[in-house]
Design a protein around this motif. Structure first.
Motif, mmCIF file in Angstrom:
data_model
loop_
_atom_site.group_PDB
_atom_site.id
_atom_site.type_symbol
_atom_site.label_atom_id
_atom_site.label_comp_id
_atom_site.label_asym_id
_atom_site.label_seq_id
_atom_site.Cartn_x
_atom_site.Cartn_y
_atom_site.Cartn_z
ATOM 1 N N SER A 6 10.413 12.556 5.588
ATOM 2 C CA SER A 6 10.089 12.784 4.177
ATOM 3 C C SER A 6 9.536 14.189 4.008
ATOM 4 O O SER A 6 8.923 14.754 4.915
ATOM 5 C CB SER A 6 9.068 11.754 3.680
ATOM 6 N N LYS A 33 6.568 7.879 -5.760
ATOM 7 C CA LYS A 33 6.389 9.311 -6.032
ATOM 8 C C LYS A 33 7.423 10.177 -5.325
ATOM 9 O O LYS A 33 7.531 11.369 -5.609
ATOM 10 C CB LYS A 33 4.981 9.755 -5.638
ATOM 11 N N SER A 34 8.162 9.585 -4.391
ATOM 12 C CA SER A 34 9.220 10.369 -3.752
ATOM 13 C C SER A 34 10.290 10.635 -4.800
ATOM 14 O O SER A 34 10.548 9.820 -5.672
ATOM 15 C CB SER A 34 9.799 9.640 -2.536
ATOM 16 N N ASN A 59 -2.485 18.394 -0.705
ATOM 17 C CA ASN A 59 -2.889 17.679 -1.922
ATOM 18 C C ASN A 59 -2.116 18.078 -3.162
ATOM 19 O O ASN A 59 -2.540 17.811 -4.277
ATOM 20 C CB ASN A 59 -4.393 17.828 -2.166
ATOM 21 N N ASP A 99 3.239 3.114 -3.999
ATOM 22 C CA ASP A 99 2.979 4.302 -4.810
ATOM 23 C C ASP A 99 3.555 5.548 -4.137
ATOM 24 O O ASP A 99 4.158 6.399 -4.786
ATOM 25 C CB ASP A 99 1.479 4.449 -5.056
ATOM 26 N N TRP A 100 3.365 5.660 -2.815
ATOM 27 C CA TRP A 100 3.936 6.781 -2.063
ATOM 28 C C TRP A 100 5.441 6.836 -2.258
ATOM 29 O O TRP A 100 5.996 7.896 -2.558
ATOM 30 C CB TRP A 100 3.587 6.637 -0.576
ATOM 31 N N SER A 123 0.813 -1.212 0.000
ATOM 32 C CA SER A 123 0.000 0.000 0.000
ATOM 33 C C SER A 123 0.851 1.269 0.000
ATOM 34 O O SER A 123 0.347 2.348 -0.304
ATOM 35 C CB SER A 123 -0.957 0.010 1.201
ATOM 36 N N ARG A 124 2.130 1.157 0.331
ATOM 37 C CA ARG A 124 3.025 2.321 0.367
ATOM 38 C C ARG A 124 3.944 2.388 -0.860
ATOM 39 O O ARG A 124 4.753 3.319 -0.972
ATOM 40 C CB ARG A 124 3.863 2.296 1.641
ATOM 41 N N TYR A 133 11.005 15.773 -3.551
ATOM 42 C CA TYR A 133 10.302 15.216 -2.405
ATOM 43 C C TYR A 133 11.029 13.966 -1.898
ATOM 44 O O TYR A 133 10.552 12.851 -2.052
ATOM 45 C CB TYR A 133 8.856 14.874 -2.769
ATOM 46 N N GLU A 147 6.964 16.086 1.473
ATOM 47 C CA GLU A 147 5.887 15.667 0.575
ATOM 48 C C GLU A 147 5.098 16.881 0.114
ATOM 49 O O GLU A 147 5.190 17.957 0.721
ATOM 50 C CB GLU A 147 4.974 14.683 1.316
#
Length: 171
Positions: A72, A47-48, A78, A43-44, A40-41, A53, A74
């Motif tokens: 991090s 995107k780093s 949004n 994608d997070w 679940s992480r 980021y 971010e």
């Protein structure tokens, strides 16, 4: 204790998730109520971006492969473009490394690097009851920018969220 930091790699994701999940049961640092999975992480983490980021992991000097915490930067609110001058900061520590200087080390590094990444401000939210985190951030110049009363419900306990921020020195 002396701590170092480095950019996180995909191989660090299980340790990052483990550290994050370790704070969920005590309801002191996240509104997640159930553990997250590495999947679940993904994608997070994908995107780093080290150029904008980044995610940095902390470690002790003898072993850079043992992750003791992470920080991090971010997208803020949004990721709407008008907020690009501000980074949302997340900082989590392994239970064995809380109160030992690891958080200060990672926070100082993020503050020092943020202007180089194009940020003018860093902000984050902290539960009002999490006095240890509030003291850490205040000790590094963060100021209270707002308080959101009772916006979180943690197993029937209402929590205020303190919004803290730090304007960064501009060159």
């Amino acid at each position: 204790m002396t701590y170092l930091y480095r950019l996180a790699t995909r191989a660090d994701l299980p340790a990052i998730v483990g550290i994050y999940n370790s704070v969920i049961p005590d309801r002191s640092a996240t509104c997640d109520l159930d553990p997250v999975t590495v999947e679940s992480r993904e994608d997070w983490f994908a995107k780093s971006d080290p150029q904008r980021y980044p995610v940095w992991v902390g470690h002790e000097p003898p072993n850079p492969d043992v992750v003791t915490g992470y920080v991090s930067l971010e997208p803020f609110l949004n990721g709407r473009p008008g907020y690009d001058v501000t980074a949302d900061l997340a900082l989590y520590l392994h239970a064995d490394h809380r109160g030992s200087g690891q958080g200060a080390c990672l926070l100082r590094h993020a503050i020092a690097q943020a202007p180089e990444l194009g940020f003018r401000n860093i902000a984050t939210t902290i539960f009002a009851s999490n006095q240890r985190s509030l003291r850490l951030f205040r000790a590094h110049g963060f100021q209270e920018w707002g308080r959101l009363p009772a916006v979180a419900d943690l197993d029937g306990r209402s929590e205020d969220v303190v919004f803290v921020g730090l304007p960064l020195a501009q060159a």
